[in-house]
Design an enzyme around this catalytic site. Structure first.
Site, PDB file in Angstrom:
ATOM      1  N   MET A 100     -11.650  -4.941   5.422  1.00 54.41           N
ATOM      2  CA  MET A 100     -10.786  -4.036   6.185  1.00 54.41           C
ATOM      3  C   MET A 100     -10.574  -4.609   7.584  1.00 54.41           C
ATOM      4  SD  MET A 100      -9.872  -1.665   4.188  1.00 54.41           S
ATOM      5  CE  MET A 100      -9.036  -0.675   5.419  1.00 54.41           C
ATOM      6  N   GLY A 153      -0.750   2.201   9.710  1.00 48.95           N
ATOM      7  CA  GLY A 153      -0.146   2.084  11.032  1.00 48.95           C
ATOM      8  C   GLY A 153      -1.098   1.765  12.170  1.00 48.95           C
ATOM      9  N   HIS A 178      -1.114  -1.360  -4.454  1.00 54.85           N
ATOM     10  CA  HIS A 178      -2.380  -0.983  -3.839  1.00 54.85           C
ATOM     11  C   HIS A 178      -2.347   0.517  -3.588  1.00 54.85           C
ATOM     12  CE1 HIS A 178      -5.930  -1.676  -1.189  1.00 54.85           C
ATOM     13  NE2 HIS A 178      -5.403  -0.739  -0.450  1.00 54.85           N
ATOM     14  N   ASP A 230      -6.821  -5.823   4.467  1.00 54.07           N
ATOM     15  CA  ASP A 230      -6.080  -4.560   4.452  1.00 54.07           C
ATOM     16  C   ASP A 230      -6.156  -3.867   5.806  1.00 54.07           C
ATOM     17  OD1 ASP A 230      -6.589  -1.476   2.458  1.00 54.07           O
ATOM     18  OD2 ASP A 230      -4.911  -2.147   3.699  1.00 54.07           O
ATOM     19  N   GLY A 231      -4.965  -3.567   6.396  1.00 47.93           N
ATOM     20  CA  GLY A 231      -4.917  -2.822   7.636  1.00 47.93           C
ATOM     21  C   GLY A 231      -4.281  -3.618   8.750  1.00 47.93           C
ATOM     22  N   GLY A 232      -3.085  -3.175   9.196  1.00 44.62           N
ATOM     23  CA  GLY A 232      -2.411  -3.861  10.290  1.00 44.62           C
ATOM     24  C   GLY A 232      -1.892  -5.240   9.925  1.00 44.62           C
ATOM     25  N   MET A 238      -8.262   8.729  -0.668  1.00 43.08           N
ATOM     26  CA  MET A 238      -9.117   9.205   0.433  1.00 43.08           C
ATOM     27  C   MET A 238      -9.544  10.640   0.161  1.00 43.08           C
ATOM     28  SD  MET A 238      -6.957   7.699   3.650  1.00 43.08           S
ATOM     29  CE  MET A 238      -6.261   6.045   3.624  1.00 43.08           C
ATOM     30  N   SER A 294       0.876  -1.170   0.000  1.00 44.20           N
ATOM     31  CA  SER A 294       0.000   0.000   0.000  1.00 44.20           C
ATOM     32  C   SER A 294       0.910   1.215   0.000  1.00 44.20           C
ATOM     33  CB  SER A 294      -0.866   0.006   1.257  1.00 44.20           C
ATOM     34  OG  SER A 294      -1.171   1.338   1.629  1.00 44.20           O
ATOM     35  N   ASP A 312      -4.284   3.903  -2.240  1.00 45.73           N
ATOM     36  CA  ASP A 312      -5.343   4.332  -1.320  1.00 45.73           C
ATOM     37  C   ASP A 312      -5.785   5.753  -1.603  1.00 45.73           C
ATOM     38  OD1 ASP A 312      -3.498   2.463   0.933  1.00 45.73           O
ATOM     39  OD2 ASP A 312      -5.612   2.044   0.505  1.00 45.73           O
ATOM     40  N   HIS A 337      -8.027   1.486  -4.268  1.00 49.96           N
ATOM     41  CA  HIS A 337      -8.948   1.381  -3.128  1.00 49.96           C
ATOM     42  C   HIS A 337      -9.560   2.761  -2.889  1.00 49.96           C
ATOM     43  CE1 HIS A 337      -9.255   0.544   1.533  1.00 49.96           C
ATOM     44  NE2 HIS A 337     -10.427   0.676   0.965  1.00 49.96           N
ATOM     45  N   MET A 359     -11.676   5.224  -0.995  1.00 51.36           N
ATOM     46  CA  MET A 359     -12.317   5.560   0.290  1.00 51.36           C
ATOM     47  C   MET A 359     -12.888   6.964   0.137  1.00 51.36           C
ATOM     48  SD  MET A 359      -9.284   3.935   2.571  1.00 51.36           S
ATOM     49  CE  MET A 359      -8.169   3.957   1.165  1.00 51.36           C
TER      50      MET A 359
END
Ligand code: DX5
Ligand code: ZN
Length: 229
Positions: free
Chosen positions: A149, A157, A45, A184-186, A49, A20, A47, A78, A80
């Site tokens: 997600m 982070g 990937h 996706d995420g962590g 936003m 990402s 992102d 992605h 958002m």
């Protein structure tokens, strides 16, 4: 050549670590992309936003276009953003191969998924941690990809939320082989194997790659950890 060919390649490949680019060094985008290519990643990937759907603002079509000019790697975009249907064509024109919208951002996911497919792109649907799988069950037949997600969308982070594993297991039962499962995420060395074991084929990683000195070593370590035992 159809952009949807990438879906076939990703479906038939072993679990893939997708970087990402949210935390990458945008001063040296070309160098970053080259290092990721050398690390053997199979897609990027991106992102997007808008500061409204999520409390953060990142980038739009110009960065997608810049990546398109820099690499032949598939671009997994992605979104958002609110009202993503207004921007689908422009992200297609910018070079996106897969376009994922959030179920929480659209009234009729099936309509938007069809719009994306009509543009010959892979159509993805994302759900935040507090959105149940039941909310998107009706749209699954139109999904080339479902993005689960494991953090609330909006920032890199953050810490991984285990509810994502239950959803992946549930979706694995519901979707056919033609639908990719992405998380996706962590996602990092501690969480990546459980994600793969729960059914994720695409494993999006931000800080666990971009906070490392060597992207190649980070991707290799994560890929090894993701492989089924
Ligand atoms: C968050 C983004 C993620 C994020 C992942 O809303 O969709 O792609 O950048 O970053 P890490 O791996 O640091 O959680
Ligand atoms: Zn993302």
């Amino acid at each position: 050549m159809s952009r949807r060919r990438h879906l076939v390649e990703l479906r038939h490949a072993p679990p893939a670590v997708l970087p990402s680019l949210l935390l990458c060094d945008f001063r040296n985008l070309e160098r970053e992309v080259r290092q990721l290519e050398e690390a053997g990643v199979r897609a990027l990937h991106l992102d997007v936003m808008d500061g409204r759907f999520v409390p953060n603002l990142t980038y739009g079509m110009p960065i997608v276009e810049a990546c398109r000019r820099l690499t032949d790697l598939p671009l997994d975009v992605h979104l958002m953003i609110q009202q993503p249907q207004q921007y689908i064509k422009r992200f297609h024109d910018a070079g996106a191969d897969i376009i994922t919208v959030h179920a929480e951002a659209v009234d009729s996911p099936s309509e938007v998924l069809s719009q994306i497919r009509d543009l010959d792109c892979g159509a993805g649907l994302a759900i935040n941690p507090d959105t149940p799988v039941a909310k998107i069950e009706g749209s699954l037949p139109l999904c080339d990809l479902v993005l689960v997600m494991s953090v609330p969308a909006g920032f890199g982070g953050q810490s991984f939320q285990g509810v994502a594993l239950e959803k992946l297991r549930c979706l694995k039962q519901l979707v056919g082989d033609d639908t990719l499962l992405e998380v996706d995420g962590g996602v990092n060395g501690e969480t990546i194997h459980d994600c793969q074991a729960a059914g994720a084929q695409l494993l999006v990683v931000g800080s666990a790659i971009f906070r490392e000195a060597s992207y190649r070593d980070a991707v290799r370590k994560l890929t090894d950890l993701a492989l089924p035992v």
